[in-house]
Design an enzyme around this catalytic site. Structure first.
Site, mmCIF file in Angstrom:
data_model
loop_
_atom_site.group_PDB
_atom_site.id
_atom_site.type_symbol
_atom_site.label_atom_id
_atom_site.label_comp_id
_atom_site.label_asym_id
_atom_site.label_seq_id
_atom_site.Cartn_x
_atom_site.Cartn_y
_atom_site.Cartn_z
ATOM 1 N N SER B 95 -23.707 -26.317 67.575
ATOM 2 C CA SER B 95 -24.449 -26.954 66.496
ATOM 3 C C SER B 95 -24.509 -28.463 66.713
ATOM 4 C CB SER B 95 -23.787 -26.600 65.171
ATOM 5 O OG SER B 95 -24.547 -27.060 64.104
ATOM 6 N N ASP B 217 -31.796 -17.669 63.380
ATOM 7 C CA ASP B 217 -30.839 -18.680 62.975
ATOM 8 C C ASP B 217 -31.454 -19.483 61.838
ATOM 9 O OD1 ASP B 217 -29.245 -20.908 62.683
ATOM 10 O OD2 ASP B 217 -28.826 -21.101 64.820
ATOM 11 N N HIS B 246 -26.117 -18.703 62.695
ATOM 12 C CA HIS B 246 -25.922 -20.005 63.308
ATOM 13 C C HIS B 246 -24.583 -20.081 64.040
ATOM 14 C CE1 HIS B 246 -26.808 -24.183 63.902
ATOM 15 N NE2 HIS B 246 -25.734 -24.588 63.270
#
Lengths: 860, 270
Positions: B95, B217, B246
């Site tokens: 991320s 996602d 995610h």
């Protein structure tokens, strides 16, 4: 600290000797706050602990601190000594000239030397103490209770005690000698560190030590990331403490023996009996796959090779077949983990089986006489129970390659063909396992109670309703529905047709197939700006299909003027939806303004659409039953000019018009008399009325059918608008576009229906026409009725907000008035007369109740 | 333990010639790697740490000013690598940390031999000619929800981000680490992360980059991976996995771990 080499870093923290190294600006990328912290060792917390220790040192009683903690209590001692050495403690106080003597631990291990060593220490202290006191650093007190030299067995224990005891006694004497006279400033302090375990052992083996040594334990709070990484989650917390030698699982069952027993009783037979043979075969297959994954994961690593691996990382590994080599508590933990997976798998197959083979389950349930399933696994962590029966199966092996392709996601791998809803939460599952016999079993009442308590809805009654419903729904229903829709929201004829056919299609099971199998819930998406039309249609749907009023839940920002249910205060929209479904799983639920909802809400709704289940904010899942959900949103762009110019009905304006208290009256006037007033206001148009006067008769005849004529004959106000009526319609159509309905939403709902903006001239014309038709039917064709635009506006506003439809209102209110009026009309000389529907009073206050006047005064 | 290591809860496990740094994303901590680490320790020296602001770090160290841009985090990463005397590492970032790693690699390309970016996005907001997945209003609502009731927000956000039910272990795990953050810090970090735009930096990244992405996602649309791939200055490769959510390394480890191992072990062909 360990800044020197990387290899040192990889060793466990406690094994490394700590030394303070100032960090001044050696790393330009460093967080400045860390640099500040560097000089003060570990910032606030550590200095507070040092202060605590200092406070103890200056006391007269219990003034010898023992720092107890699992995370480097030594560091605090070092920090203290550093402060003493650098004279940071100030010139005053008993500690100003104190000296530190550290014990060389090694000598203490030899029992024979202990006396002489302490004598030696005695002399050293005596020589130094005169200068202002001595702090004797005992280091880690472990040496008092442990023996590094191996003797083995019970003998070792004995030796430990002997040496330790001698040391404690001698040290006690030493302390007493130097502190005996309380008057002397030159004092002897002891300071030591210990882990919790060590300190507890000290208390056991040397029961007098705490008093003799005048000790005060100082708890050092854990800052170790090792512990911090496993926070606040009940079981994990218990299991993750690396210093814990006891088997943590032992203590739990003794705390709640009854609870554990009950639940495991309920779980175990249930799980064994809950598959029919066919499903249990499938389950076994999947389980063996799962086991293979776990085995391959764990086979890759041997625990023994990795002493430096933190415990939480080991936990991530799954159960291995050679679990015996791992120590007890760790093995238990892994067992718990893999059991968790097994349970998830079981749950899945249990549900599948329940749906595929309901008969099998029914038999089982009637056989079972267990009390209603009150075991709520969500209350007591299922991880706490260790169930051995599945252990043998874990030995099965399968090749890794096959396994990695396996998708164990329970949602996607749910076999197709499951009927109705798929319950997901453990709560739901256990309820199903209870006596599900709804055929008048005595437990029914209890079970219902439980269901209510847990907020679950049994799927059985819903299915019945659905069956009944499907039978009843045929072409007639469609027609009836369409008629109802068109009546209430006649300005949205296109949309009404679309809604009716969409509903019929979905209800007959031809809706979009979402997720697994067919589902009872229906999702429609109403787009466009016409809020009223959407609401009216929802009401019709609710009334015709469910016999109730729709539940309206606003997902967007609350609009002023819309009544909001007080009960919903403080509840999230999702909870309100859940509550509505729970309350009546067979209802129309309108979710307004999904376009204004926040992302999370939208996401939740989307997931609900996809899965047929809704998770409320407490994590409880409920099936959506057979509810019809109507999502509304605007997503349209209308040319602002169109709204401003009044081409398009503006809801806000209408609300303000209609909210005033107004009454209508019917007045009979001579045409000319009324006209004159208008001429005075519109002197620039003298010709038209005159023409009208002449053509009065022809108009009367065509009033109901021909709008063109009606317009030319009617008042100036309406004629201005309606002249280029056709063009306007086109204009409105052009100016309106549904732009941005999110594809993600549009693609998953059963159908989406566009509600066009309402063309105000069109609706006014319709109202006028309808009233005129009624009038001519009641009174006769030879008398025209005039309705001013402001009156039309008011009626429209009333219709917008009232529950009644235009036809109903005309039938119930207008028609009686017409009837009342009829005898008063002079039958023959009506040629020059016109009946006008006018506003009688407009007091400005909105009355309670109806939006439309329920009575119309008739004046002769 | 040095100050830096202690502050970031650095843990070093395994042994090997190459060093792998595992960097977690927003709302998690190093425990997000728990499924991956056991597979690495035989071959690699693995460095785990917590980003400042994570629930496991000391909130006193969270300097709102320093962490008002992703640069602050990037400096932290470099500081850490310097502190540990690491010459070169494979940086696996999840991320936001993937972007942090990319920024750090621009400043100090010598420290990074390879970047592995999981669920990375250079910009979450939509823009002209760019689809990030979020509208400005979405984010405002998100932040407002965080501000008003953090616990409720966590409970709502976790299943969405992970893409599973609240009953699954991974969602509970994410919800736990998310809720561990101090709410004001979480809000600040969330705002910085979601409003970040590092698109202009991508061409300066010269270190080879492996972009790994979930099929579905909530935070990062698949097109974003392609965007990164097109715009990176160095070599890059994209792999879209058949996973959801995610945090695929937490929610679908059986799919993600083989993929990750492959990308860690092998380099992009010239």
């Amino acid at each position: 600290m360990m800044l020197s080499t990387a290899t040192q870093l990889s060793t466990p923290p406690t094994a490394t000797p700590s030394t303070v190294v100032p960090l001044a600006n050696r790393n330009i990328y460093l967080n400045p706050r860390l640099q500040q912290g560097g000089t003060g060792q570990m910032g606030n917390q550590r200095s507070e602990e040092v202060k605590k220790v200092l406070d103890i040192l200056v006391r007269t009683k219990k003034r010898n601190p023992v720092l107890v903690g699992d995370s480097e209590p030594e560091a605090v001692v070092k920090e203290l000594f550093r402060k003493i050495e650098s004279k940071e403690l100030g010139a005053e106080g008993p500690l100003k000239n104190v000296q530190v003597i550290s014990i060389e631990k090694e000598f203490l291990y030899d029992k024979n030397q202990i006396l002489s060593k302490i004598k030696e220490l005695d002399r050293v202290i005596e020589s130094r103490i005169v200068s202002g006191g001595v702090i004797l650093d005992l280091g880690d007190l472990k040496w008092l209770v442990e023996q590094p030299m191996s003797f083995g067995g019970a003998q070792q224990q004995q030796v430990v005690s002997d040496i330790g005891r001698a040391a404690v006694v001698e040290m006690g004497k030493l302390l007493a000698r130097f502190t005996g006279d309380g008057t002397n400033d030159n004092n002897l302090w002891l300071i030591g560190t210990a882990t919790c375990e060590t300190y507890l052992r000290c208390q056991v083996y040397h029961s007098t030590m705490e008093n003799d040594w005048d000790l005060q334990a100082v708890p050092i709070t854990s800052r170790s990331p090792l512990l911090g990484i496993f926070p606040r989650v009940g079981t994990e917390r218990i299991l993750s403490n690396p210093g814990e030698n006891l088997n943590p699982l032992k203590s739990v069952p003794t705390l709640h023996p009854a609870l554990t027993r009950r639940v495991s009783e309920n779980l175990d037979p249930a799980q064994r009996t809950s598959f029919c043979p066919q499903c249990s075969d499938n389950y076994e297959k999947e389980l063996s796959k799962l086991v293979a994954i776990e085995k391959s994961f764990s086979e890759a690593k041997q625990e023994d090779n990795r002493p430096s691996l933190p415990l939480w990382l080991k936990n991530a590994k799954l159960q291995s077949s050679d679990a015996k080599t791992i120590d007890q508590s760790e093995g238990k933990y892994q067992e718990v983990l893999s059991k968790q997976k097994t349970q998830e798998l079981q749950k899945k197959w249990r549900e599948t089986c329940l749906h595929l083979h309901p008969n099998y389950h029914h038999k089982i349930h009637s056989d079972r006489t267990a009390p209603p399933a009150l075991s709520m696994p969500s209350l007591c962590n299922p991880n706490l129970f260790v169930r051995p029966p599945f252990q043998p199966r874990l030995q099965t092996t399968k090749p890794l390659g096959e396994v990695l392709q396996l998708n164990t996601n329970p949602v996607t791998s749910q076999p197709q063909g499951c009927t109705s809803s798929i319950p997901g939460s453990p709560v739901r599952t256990d309820l199903v396992l209870g006596p599900k016999g709804t055929e008048n079993t005595p437990e029914k009442a209890t079970e219902d109670g439980v269901k209510d308590l847990l907020g679950c809805i049994s799927s059985e009654p819903q299915t019945k309703v659905l069956d009944k419903f499907a039978d009843a729904l045929d072409a007639d229903t469609y027609k009836k529905l369409l008629k109802g829709l068109k009546e209430k929201a006649w300005w949205q004829a296109e949309a009404a047709t679309a809604v009716a056919s969409a509903i019929t299609r979905c209800r007959l099971g031809n809706g979009r197939c979402r997720g697994a199998g067919s589902r009872g819930d229906t999702w429609l998406l109403f787009t466009g700006p016409d809020r009223v039309g959407k609401k009216k249609m929802s009401s019709v749907l609710a009334e015709q299909i469910c016999g109730t009023i729709p539940v309206i839940i606003c997902l967007g920002s609350q609009r002023g003027g819309e009544e909001s249910d007080m009960n919903f205060r403080g509840k999230t929209a999702i909870d309100r939806i859940a509550e509505a479904v729970r309350h009546n799983p067979f209802s129309v639920i309108m979710l307004e303004d999904i376009d204004e909802a926040d992302m999370i809400l939208r996401g939740s709704v989307k997931r609900a659409i996809e899965r047929g289940r809704l998770t409320d904010s407490h994590g409880r899942e409920i099936s959506l039953g057979n509810a019809i959900f109507i999502l509304t949103g605007d997503w349209s762009t209308t040319n602002p000019e169109a709204t401003r110019d009044g081409h398009v009905v503006d809801g806000k304006k209408l609300a303000s018009i209609a909210s005033r208290d107004w009454q209508l009256g019917l007045i009979v006037r001579e045409k000319s008399a009324k006209r004159r007033v208008n001429w005075l206001q519109n002197e620039d148009r003298p010709i038209k009325p005159r023409r009208e006067l002449g053509s009065g008769l022809s108009l009367d005849l065509n009033l109901a059918v021909d709008t063109e004529d009606d317009r030319t004959d009617g008042s100036h106000n309406s004629s201005d608008l309606t002249i280029d009526h056709e063009d306007e319609l086109g204009l409105v159509g052009r100016q309106f576009t549904i732009t941005s309905v999110p594809h993600e939403l549009a693609s998953i709902v059963d159908d989406s229906i566009v509600f066009k903006p309402v063309d105000s001239s069109f609706v006014r014309r319709e109202i006028k026409n309808t009233i005129s038709v009624k009038f001519s039917m009641v009174v006769g064709d030879n008398l025209p009725i005039e309705i001013e635009d402001d009156v039309l506006e008011k009626i429209l506003g009333g219709l917008w907000h009232d529950q009644t439809s235009l036809e109903q209102w005309i039938e119930n209110v207008l028609a009686p008035s017409f009837n009342q009026l009829k005898p008063r009309l002079p039958s023959i000389e009506s040629r020059g007369l016109v009946v006008r529907l006018v506003v009688e009073s407009d007091s400005g206050e909105r009355r309670n109740g109806d939006w439309l006047p329920s009575r119309i005064t008739v004046e002769g | 333990m040095g100050v830096v290591e202690e502050a970031h809860n650095v843990k070093i496990v395994g042994s090997g010639d190459q060093t792998i740094v595992l960097a977690h994303g927003f709302g998690t901590d190093q425990s997000v790697w728990k499924h991956l680490v056991p597979h690495l320790v035989d071959e690699y020296r693995v460095i785990l740490f917590d980003n400042m602001g994570a629930g496991t770090t000391n909130p006193d160290y969270f300097d709102f000013e320093r962490y008002s841009t992703l640069d602050g985090y990037a400096y932290d990463v470099i500081a850490l690598l310097e502190e540990l005397r690491i010459q070169s590492c494979i940086f696996v970032g999840h991320s936001v940390s993937a972007m942090i790693g990319a920024i750090a690699s621009i400043t100090r390309p010598d420290l990074f031999s390879k970047l592995v970016a999981i669920s990375a996005s250079p910009r979450y907001l939509n823009d002209t000619d760019y689809y990030g997945g979020f509208e400005h209003e979405d984010l405002q609502q998100l932040f407002e929800a965080m501000r008003s009731n953090y616990k409720a927000w966590c409970d709502g956000f976790a299943p969405l981000a992970v893409g599973g039910d609240m009953t699954t272990v991974s969602v509970q795990e994410f919800s736990r680490t998310l809720f561990n953050m101090r709410p004001d810090i979480a809000l600040s970090v969330g705002q910085i992360v979601f409003q970040s735009d590092v698109r202009h930096l991508l061409p300066h990244v010269t270190v080879p980059c492996h972009i790994i992405q979930s099929m579905k996602d909530l935070a990062v649309p698949v097109v974003v991976s392609e965007y990164i791939h097109q715009n990176l200055g160095g070599k890059s490769i994209v792999e879209v996995m058949q996973t959801e959510g995610h945090l695929p390394q937490l929610s679908s480890p059986h799919v993600v771990i083989p993929v990750l191992l492959r990308h860690i072990r092998y380099n992009i062909d010239a």
